[in-house]
Every structure is written in C-alpha cells, then in structure tokens.
Design a protein around this motif. Structure first.
Motif, mmCIF file in Angstrom:
data_model
loop_
_atom_site.group_PDB
_atom_site.id
_atom_site.type_symbol
_atom_site.label_atom_id
_atom_site.label_comp_id
_atom_site.label_asym_id
_atom_site.label_seq_id
_atom_site.Cartn_x
_atom_site.Cartn_y
_atom_site.Cartn_z
ATOM 1 N N GLN A 50 0.823 -1.210 0.000
ATOM 2 C CA GLN A 50 0.000 0.000 0.000
ATOM 3 C C GLN A 50 0.859 1.263 0.000
ATOM 4 O OE1 GLN A 50 -3.821 -0.421 2.559
ATOM 5 N NE2 GLN A 50 -2.229 -1.499 3.694
ATOM 6 N N THR A 51 2.099 1.118 0.460
ATOM 7 C CA THR A 51 2.967 2.285 0.655
ATOM 8 C C THR A 51 4.260 2.221 -0.137
ATOM 9 O OG1 THR A 51 2.145 2.323 2.938
ATOM 10 C CG2 THR A 51 4.036 3.742 2.442
ATOM 11 N N PHE A 52 4.783 1.000 -0.378
ATOM 12 C CA PHE A 52 6.092 0.841 -0.999
ATOM 13 C C PHE A 52 6.033 -0.091 -2.209
ATOM 14 C CE2 PHE A 52 6.591 1.155 3.672
ATOM 15 C CZ PHE A 52 7.239 2.379 3.748
ATOM 16 N N ASP A 53 7.112 -0.063 -3.000
ATOM 17 C CA ASP A 53 7.317 -1.086 -4.017
ATOM 18 C C ASP A 53 7.885 -2.299 -3.298
ATOM 19 O OD1 ASP A 53 6.552 0.655 -6.076
ATOM 20 O OD2 ASP A 53 8.589 1.437 -6.277
ATOM 21 N N VAL A 54 7.223 -3.442 -3.422
ATOM 22 C CA VAL A 54 7.608 -4.600 -2.625
ATOM 23 C C VAL A 54 7.972 -5.790 -3.506
ATOM 24 C CG1 VAL A 54 6.910 -6.181 -0.792
ATOM 25 C CG2 VAL A 54 6.046 -3.831 -0.790
ATOM 26 N N LEU A 55 9.103 -6.412 -3.188
ATOM 27 C CA LEU A 55 9.546 -7.658 -3.805
ATOM 28 C C LEU A 55 9.521 -8.722 -2.720
ATOM 29 C CD1 LEU A 55 12.714 -6.198 -5.562
ATOM 30 C CD2 LEU A 55 10.467 -6.559 -6.619
ATOM 31 N N ASP A 56 9.458 -10.000 -3.106
ATOM 32 C CA ASP A 56 9.477 -11.034 -2.076
ATOM 33 C C ASP A 56 10.250 -12.263 -2.529
ATOM 34 O OD1 ASP A 56 7.090 -13.292 -2.725
ATOM 35 O OD2 ASP A 56 6.806 -11.339 -3.688
ATOM 36 N N ALA A 57 10.798 -12.957 -1.541
ATOM 37 C CA ALA A 57 11.569 -14.178 -1.767
ATOM 38 C C ALA A 57 11.194 -15.185 -0.696
ATOM 39 C CB ALA A 57 13.062 -13.879 -1.716
ATOM 40 N N ALA A 58 11.248 -16.481 -1.049
ATOM 41 C CA ALA A 58 10.767 -17.528 -0.154
ATOM 42 C C ALA A 58 11.865 -18.170 0.690
ATOM 43 C CB ALA A 58 10.041 -18.607 -0.958
ATOM 44 N N ASP A 59 13.127 -17.801 0.477
ATOM 45 C CA ASP A 59 14.204 -18.314 1.321
ATOM 46 C C ASP A 59 15.398 -17.372 1.249
ATOM 47 O OD1 ASP A 59 16.183 -19.215 -0.804
ATOM 48 O OD2 ASP A 59 14.502 -20.526 -1.329
ATOM 49 N N GLY A 60 16.367 -17.596 2.125
ATOM 50 C CA GLY A 60 17.506 -16.687 2.210
ATOM 51 C C GLY A 60 18.359 -16.649 0.961
ATOM 52 N N GLY A 61 18.511 -17.785 0.300
ATOM 53 C CA GLY A 61 19.307 -17.812 -0.923
ATOM 54 C C GLY A 61 18.691 -16.979 -2.022
ATOM 55 N N GLU A 62 17.383 -17.149 -2.212
ATOM 56 C CA GLU A 62 16.668 -16.346 -3.211
ATOM 57 C C GLU A 62 16.690 -14.877 -2.817
ATOM 58 O OE1 GLU A 62 12.210 -16.029 -5.303
ATOM 59 O OE2 GLU A 62 12.538 -17.359 -3.569
ATOM 60 N N GLY A 63 16.572 -14.622 -1.518
ATOM 61 C CA GLY A 63 16.606 -13.244 -1.034
ATOM 62 C C GLY A 63 17.926 -12.567 -1.345
ATOM 63 N N LEU A 64 19.038 -13.285 -1.153
ATOM 64 C CA LEU A 64 20.363 -12.726 -1.450
ATOM 65 C C LEU A 64 20.484 -12.389 -2.925
ATOM 66 C CD1 LEU A 64 23.222 -12.000 -0.512
ATOM 67 C CD2 LEU A 64 23.864 -14.396 -0.915
ATOM 68 N N ASP A 65 20.030 -13.304 -3.777
ATOM 69 C CA ASP A 65 20.092 -13.062 -5.228
ATOM 70 C C ASP A 65 19.254 -11.848 -5.618
ATOM 71 O OD1 ASP A 65 21.746 -15.248 -5.592
ATOM 72 O OD2 ASP A 65 20.109 -16.617 -6.128
ATOM 73 N N MET A 66 18.067 -11.723 -5.035
ATOM 74 C CA MET A 66 17.187 -10.609 -5.377
ATOM 75 C C MET A 66 17.730 -9.284 -4.849
ATOM 76 S SD MET A 66 13.319 -12.138 -5.101
ATOM 77 C CE MET A 66 12.661 -10.661 -5.883
ATOM 78 N N ALA A 67 18.370 -9.315 -3.683
ATOM 79 C CA ALA A 67 18.968 -8.090 -3.139
ATOM 80 C C ALA A 67 20.092 -7.607 -4.047
ATOM 81 C CB ALA A 67 19.485 -8.337 -1.726
ATOM 82 N N ARG A 68 20.904 -8.533 -4.534
ATOM 83 C CA ARG A 68 22.001 -8.178 -5.439
ATOM 84 C C ARG A 68 21.480 -7.617 -6.754
ATOM 85 N NH1 ARG A 68 25.439 -13.758 -4.438
ATOM 86 N NH2 ARG A 68 26.737 -13.012 -2.696
ATOM 87 N N GLU A 69 20.379 -8.178 -7.223
ATOM 88 C CA GLU A 69 19.845 -7.793 -8.529
ATOM 89 C C GLU A 69 19.021 -6.509 -8.487
ATOM 90 O OE1 GLU A 69 16.837 -9.633 -11.980
ATOM 91 O OE2 GLU A 69 17.602 -10.920 -10.370
ATOM 92 N N ASN A 70 18.301 -6.271 -7.385
ATOM 93 C CA ASN A 70 17.326 -5.178 -7.348
ATOM 94 C C ASN A 70 17.692 -3.992 -6.468
ATOM 95 O OD1 ASN A 70 14.841 -6.339 -8.913
ATOM 96 N ND2 ASN A 70 15.511 -8.013 -7.581
ATOM 97 N N ASN A 71 18.735 -4.126 -5.627
ATOM 98 C CA ASN A 71 19.175 -3.029 -4.771
ATOM 99 C C ASN A 71 18.010 -2.400 -3.986
ATOM 100 O OD1 ASN A 71 21.264 -1.181 -3.826
ATOM 101 N ND2 ASN A 71 20.230 0.382 -5.033
ATOM 102 N N PRO A 72 17.321 -3.185 -3.149
ATOM 103 C CA PRO A 72 16.216 -2.613 -2.361
ATOM 104 C C PRO A 72 16.740 -1.635 -1.320
ATOM 105 C CG PRO A 72 16.725 -4.807 -1.586
ATOM 106 C CD PRO A 72 17.547 -4.605 -2.827
#
Length: 272
Positions: A50-72
């Motif tokens: 409702q307030t932010f652009d939100v991405l999500d990941a289902a585990d820490g490994g996927e989260g690390l990859d998404m953080a590297r790729e998307n720079n949240p």
C-alpha cells in the motif's frame, strides 16, 4: 556459539483493513521481504504494498540473489529459513561492497535476548519479534528511511563523506576511495562515470546504485560537486581568474561553469 532453536510457528491474524491509513506516510522506497512461510510473507507484502514497491523471496538464498539484482532500500527477513538463515543473509549482505549499504530488519519468532543481540551483531538495523504489530513494522521502516534522508539533506556539499549514514566500514572505504579518485581526476573534462567504474572495478549499475543510496545523488552529480568544491577553494586563494579555474577543474565552458557554481553556492564565481 549461539544455538538456534527451531523457530516456533506464529499465527498473525491482523486483517489489512485494521491498519489506519492516516498513520502511514507515503515514501518512495523498495522493500524486499524474505520469508519462507507463505501466509506470513503474503501478509507482509500485502500490507507494505500500500505504501512501498515490494519484492518477495521464499528463502535466504533467493533473497540474497534478489537483493544483489534489485538493490532494495530495506530487506525485511525472517531468521530460520531453508537454504540460508536470516543471520547468514545479514552477514552476506554486509560483507559485499555491492550490498553493504542496504538496511536490514529481522522479523523472527526467536525472542530470546541472545538471538536479538546475535541478529544485530550480524548487521541488522533492527529486530522485531513475532507476533508483531504491522503498524510498528511500518514505523520502523519509515524511521530508517527518514534517518537516511535526513543524512542526505544535511550533507554539506563540501563534506559529503563525513555526513553519510554508513552501514559498514565497507561503505566508508568505498566512498573514501570514490572521492579520492574523483578528486585526482576532476581536472580531466572527459572523466566520467565509466572511468570511475573502471577504477573501482565495479559495474556501472552497482556504482550508480551504491552512490545514489549513500548520498542521494548520482555519480555524475557527485563528480560535479567535487569539481565545484575544488573550484571554490581555488577562487578563495585569489590566484586565478574564473576562466582559469573553470578549466582547472574540468569545465570546458566557463559560462556553464559559472551557472553551475551559482546554483551550487548561491553566488557567482566572480563574487568570490
């Protein structure tokens, strides 16, 4: 060594409609939610969207990859997850120059004092225990974002490095090196972000994202600010005229230099 107990299951039943809309101030930011429990992850994503652009990941490994790729701007992570725990995710984000600037909030059912301390020592900016109040999570997010913006707004143009809200020594060393390179090369009018990236040994997107996050300005703006600060020092020495100073700090057009200088300092260079 801290032993991590199995994280107890947590039921979170606060409906989205219970969130008072007037308590949430819209702020542009990207949030990455890393949570292996589908129900909890969807609940957090639904509310934050409702307030932010939100991405999500289902585990820490996927989260690390998404953080590297998307720079949240912020990563909100569970602790006990498959592939990689939230603690390890914190460590991995903090140890890489490409991600060390990203803020991290751990949200976990591990409520013991040593678990919270361990999370903060791993590099988390905040630690919220489950079950949690969504309004409190939103407040924690906004506090982090407002603090970072306050540092950007108060950063004196001549003192960028000391005013930055550093998340780690890696961030400080990155900016110190970046500023040294720019200062050494600022007299070259052809010096650009591409040259800066080569000297830093990083991709263009990584350099842009990191500098933008830390300072609120893009690399080209920072290069210009450094040149103008150098110009101001030279003009204050009263050893050179405006045209000479313009060329000495990498401006090929003295008229454009004068326009930029006045915009930066509120006074024409010939008045210094």
């Amino acid at each position: 060594m801290l032993k991590h107990k199995e994280e107890p299951s947590v039921s979170i039943d606060l409906p989205i409609d219970d969130l008072p809309a007037n308590d949430v101030q819209p702020m542009h930011a990207t949030i990455l939610v890393v949570e292996d429990d589908d129900v909890v992850r969807e609940y957090i994503v639904r509310n934050l969207s409702q307030t932010f652009d939100v991405l999500d990941a289902a585990d820490g490994g996927e989260g690390l990859d998404m953080a590297r790729e998307n720079n949240p701007d912020i990563v909100i992570s569970d602790v006990m997850m498959p592939v990689m725990t939230g603690y390890e995710l914190c460590h991995r984000l903090r140890e890489s120059v490409e991600t060390s600037h990203i803020a991290i909030i751990l949200v976990s059912a591990l409520t013991e004092r040593e678990n919270i301390i361990y999370g903060l020592e791993a590099g988390a900016d905040d630690y919220l225990t489950k079950p949690f109040d969504m309004a409190i999570l939103l407040t924690r997010i906004q506090t982090i974002l407002k603090r970072r913006q306050a540092y950007r707004d108060s950063a004196a143009s001549a003192n960028y490095v000391s005013r930055i809200d550093y998340k780690s020594q890696i961030d400080r060393e990155f900016m110190d090196r970046t500023m040294d390179i720019i200062k050494q090369r600022s007299s070259n009018s052809d010096f650009s972000i591409n040259d800066l990236c080569i000297e830093l040994g990083m991709s263009r997107s990584s350099v842009y994202n990191k500098i933008k996050t830390l300072t609120g300005k893009g690399p080209n703006e920072i290069i210009k600010v450094v040149r103008l600060n150098n110009a101001r020092e030279l003009l204050l020495s009263h050893g050179y005229n405006v045209g000479e100073v313009a060329f000495m700090v990498g401006f090929s057009d003295p008229k454009y230099f004068s326009t930029c200088f006045k915009k930066q300092f509120g006074v024409s260079p010939n008045k210094i």
